[in-house]
Design a protein around this motif. Structure first.
Motif, PDB file in Angstrom:
ATOM      1  N   VAL A  39     -62.243  46.031 -18.009  1.00 41.73           N
ATOM      2  CA  VAL A  39     -61.435  47.070 -18.622  1.00 41.73           C
ATOM      3  C   VAL A  39     -60.782  46.436 -19.844  1.00 41.73           C
ATOM      4  N   ALA A  40     -61.120  46.945 -21.018  1.00 40.72           N
ATOM      5  CA  ALA A  40     -60.616  46.319 -22.227  1.00 40.72           C
ATOM      6  C   ALA A  40     -60.592  47.295 -23.384  1.00 40.72           C
ATOM      7  N   PRO A  41     -59.552  47.236 -24.218  1.00 44.42           N
ATOM      8  CA  PRO A  41     -59.585  47.993 -25.458  1.00 44.42           C
ATOM      9  C   PRO A  41     -60.293  47.175 -26.534  1.00 44.42           C
ATOM     10  N   GLY A  42     -61.064  47.821 -27.352  1.00 40.49           N
ATOM     11  CA  GLY A  42     -61.669  47.169 -28.499  1.00 40.49           C
ATOM     12  C   GLY A  42     -62.807  46.223 -28.153  1.00 40.49           C
ATOM     13  N   PRO A  43     -63.144  45.315 -29.115  1.00 41.89           N
ATOM     14  CA  PRO A  43     -64.238  44.365 -28.903  1.00 41.89           C
ATOM     15  C   PRO A  43     -63.972  43.518 -27.665  1.00 41.89           C
ATOM     16  N   LEU A  44     -65.032  43.181 -26.943  1.00 44.08           N
ATOM     17  CA  LEU A  44     -64.810  42.555 -25.657  1.00 44.08           C
ATOM     18  C   LEU A  44     -64.917  41.044 -25.652  1.00 44.08           C
ATOM     19  N   VAL A  45     -66.053  40.504 -25.968  1.00 40.66           N
ATOM     20  CA  VAL A  45     -66.302  39.101 -25.702  1.00 40.66           C
ATOM     21  C   VAL A  45     -65.970  38.197 -26.871  1.00 40.66           C
ATOM     22  N   GLY A  46     -66.193  38.651 -28.074  1.00 39.29           N
ATOM     23  CA  GLY A  46     -66.122  37.808 -29.252  1.00 39.29           C
ATOM     24  C   GLY A  46     -64.965  36.851 -29.332  1.00 39.29           C
ATOM     25  N   ASP A  47     -63.765  37.314 -29.075  1.00 39.87           N
ATOM     26  CA  ASP A  47     -62.613  36.441 -29.271  1.00 39.87           C
ATOM     27  C   ASP A  47     -61.862  36.109 -27.986  1.00 39.87           C
ATOM     28  N   LEU A  48     -62.524  36.232 -26.843  1.00 40.14           N
ATOM     29  CA  LEU A  48     -61.874  35.859 -25.590  1.00 40.14           C
ATOM     30  C   LEU A  48     -61.911  34.339 -25.428  1.00 40.14           C
ATOM     31  N   PRO A  49     -60.818  33.754 -25.009  1.00 44.03           N
ATOM     32  CA  PRO A  49     -60.742  32.292 -24.876  1.00 44.03           C
ATOM     33  C   PRO A  49     -61.339  31.796 -23.549  1.00 44.03           C
ATOM     34  N   LEU A  50     -62.621  32.058 -23.321  1.00 47.16           N
ATOM     35  CA  LEU A  50     -63.237  31.715 -22.044  1.00 47.16           C
ATOM     36  C   LEU A  50     -63.150  30.226 -21.743  1.00 47.16           C
ATOM     37  N   ASP A  51     -63.235  29.372 -22.768  1.00 43.99           N
ATOM     38  CA  ASP A  51     -63.186  27.928 -22.531  1.00 43.99           C
ATOM     39  C   ASP A  51     -61.787  27.445 -22.159  1.00 43.99           C
ATOM     40  N   GLU A  52     -60.776  28.272 -22.374  1.00 49.54           N
ATOM     41  CA  GLU A  52     -59.407  27.892 -22.020  1.00 49.54           C
ATOM     42  C   GLU A  52     -59.002  28.348 -20.617  1.00 49.54           C
ATOM     43  N   LEU A  53     -59.895  29.008 -19.909  1.00 50.90           N
ATOM     44  CA  LEU A  53     -59.585  29.512 -18.575  1.00 50.90           C
ATOM     45  C   LEU A  53     -59.661  28.387 -17.546  1.00 50.90           C
ATOM     46  N   PRO A  54     -58.998  28.557 -16.406  1.00 48.26           N
ATOM     47  CA  PRO A  54     -59.070  27.535 -15.354  1.00 48.26           C
ATOM     48  C   PRO A  54     -60.526  27.286 -14.949  1.00 48.26           C
ATOM     49  N   PRO A  55     -60.922  26.023 -14.832  1.00 42.44           N
ATOM     50  CA  PRO A  55     -62.320  25.718 -14.484  1.00 42.44           C
ATOM     51  C   PRO A  55     -62.785  26.387 -13.198  1.00 42.44           C
ATOM     52  N   GLY A 136     -51.721  34.631 -23.962  1.00 41.93           N
ATOM     53  CA  GLY A 136     -51.586  34.201 -25.340  1.00 41.93           C
ATOM     54  C   GLY A 136     -50.530  35.064 -26.017  1.00 41.93           C
ATOM     55  N   PRO A 137     -50.264  34.825 -27.284  1.00 41.78           N
ATOM     56  CA  PRO A 137     -49.221  35.599 -27.977  1.00 41.78           C
ATOM     57  C   PRO A 137     -49.546  37.092 -28.086  1.00 41.78           C
ATOM     58  N   ASP A 138     -50.826  37.455 -28.103  1.00 42.93           N
ATOM     59  CA  ASP A 138     -51.199  38.868 -28.220  1.00 42.93           C
ATOM     60  C   ASP A 138     -52.326  39.259 -27.266  1.00 42.93           C
ATOM     61  N   LEU A 139     -52.560  38.442 -26.227  1.00 45.52           N
ATOM     62  CA  LEU A 139     -53.659  38.678 -25.308  1.00 45.52           C
ATOM     63  C   LEU A 139     -53.305  38.179 -23.910  1.00 45.52           C
ATOM     64  N   ARG A 140     -53.641  38.991 -22.921  1.00 46.10           N
ATOM     65  CA  ARG A 140     -53.526  38.571 -21.524  1.00 46.10           C
ATOM     66  C   ARG A 140     -54.829  38.942 -20.819  1.00 46.10           C
ATOM     67  N   LEU A 141     -55.235  38.087 -19.895  1.00 45.96           N
ATOM     68  CA  LEU A 141     -56.407  38.356 -19.074  1.00 45.96           C
ATOM     69  C   LEU A 141     -55.980  38.337 -17.618  1.00 45.96           C
ATOM     70  N   LEU A 165     -55.941  42.669 -21.882  1.00 45.81           N
ATOM     71  CA  LEU A 165     -54.796  43.378 -22.457  1.00 45.81           C
ATOM     72  C   LEU A 165     -54.465  42.773 -23.816  1.00 45.81           C
ATOM     73  N   ARG A 166     -54.659  43.554 -24.844  1.00 42.68           N
ATOM     74  CA  ARG A 166     -54.300  43.110 -26.192  1.00 42.68           C
ATOM     75  C   ARG A 166     -53.029  43.847 -26.595  1.00 42.68           C
ATOM     76  N   HIS A 167     -52.087  43.128 -27.141  1.00 44.43           N
ATOM     77  CA  HIS A 167     -50.832  43.764 -27.538  1.00 44.43           C
ATOM     78  C   HIS A 167     -50.289  43.092 -28.792  1.00 44.43           C
ATOM     79  N   ALA A 168     -49.512  43.832 -29.518  1.00 40.09           N
ATOM     80  CA  ALA A 168     -48.901  43.314 -30.735  1.00 40.09           C
ATOM     81  C   ALA A 168     -47.477  43.851 -30.829  1.00 40.09           C
ATOM     82  N   GLU A 169     -46.621  43.048 -31.363  1.00 39.28           N
ATOM     83  CA  GLU A 169     -45.253  43.497 -31.575  1.00 39.28           C
ATOM     84  C   GLU A 169     -45.138  44.026 -32.997  1.00 39.28           C
ATOM     85  N   GLY A 170     -44.392  45.090 -33.129  1.00 39.60           N
ATOM     86  CA  GLY A 170     -44.202  45.673 -34.440  1.00 39.60           C
ATOM     87  C   GLY A 170     -42.984  46.562 -34.426  1.00 39.60           C
TER      88      GLY A 170
END
Length: 177
Positions: A39-55, A136-141, A165-170
């Motif tokens: 479940v995701a808004p917008g583009p899915l895989v391109g900018d996900l930090p998969l390598d930063e996830l727990p092994p 992250g600052p604008d992303l949660r998984l 979950l992508r979010h931005a403050e404004g």
């Protein structure tokens, strides 16, 4: 009972038995290959930090994201509040669920299972638990795993899901957060 009705009833029982057997065979297949959802808004895989996830979870999450059984995308929405409140809501799924129910909105009961884990159970064999695996600052998984039983006579199906979950403050036109 008339003879024709006896055979129809008996054939119905046999057909039902075969249907249940097929369902059990399907359940075994599902145990080997769980339903995977993203479940995701917008583009899915391109900018996900998969390598930063727990092994321990990286490959399971990568599989769900790259080969989902189904996906859902939500449109971006504005949520006007102080950023601290928004982040608190993202961290307290059980409290948000309780608040929605108090407001009269049909909503499942979510329980805090400790250590940042939350869960849902229906008392009829379904049980799903999840937790945040990246912030992250604008992303949660969030990653969820469990078993869902869609009906009393249906087999339990293992499920895995990733929520992006992508979010931005404004600020709005009036300068409010």
């Amino acid at each position: 009972m008339r003879r024709g009705h006896f055979w129809v009833g008996w054939l119905g029982c046999v057909a039902g038995g075969l249907w249940v057997s097929a369902g059990l065979a399907d359940a075994q297949a599902f145990r080997r290959a769980p339903v995977a959802a993203v479940v995701a808004p917008g583009p899915l895989v391109g900018d996900l930090p998969l390598d930063e996830l727990p092994p321990s979870l990286r490959e399971r999450i990568r599989t769900v994201v790259l080969q989902p059984t189904l996906t859902a995308h939500a449109p971006a929405e504005r949520f006007l509040c102080e950023p601290e409140l928004y982040h608190w809501l993202l961290d307290h799924h059980d409290r948000v669920s309780a608040a929605w129910r108090r407001l009269g909105t049909p909503c499942v009961a979510i329980t805090d299972r400790g250590n940042g884990r939350f869960g849902w159970s229906d008392g009829q064999g379904s049980d799903v638990q999840w937790g945040e695996v990246y912030r992250g600052p604008d992303l949660r998984l969030w990653y969820a795993e469990g078993i869902v039983r869609a009906g009393l006579l249906l087999p339990a199906v293992p499920v895995r899901a990733v929520v992006v979950l992508r979010h931005a403050e404004g600020r709005d036109d009036l300068g409010r957060p």
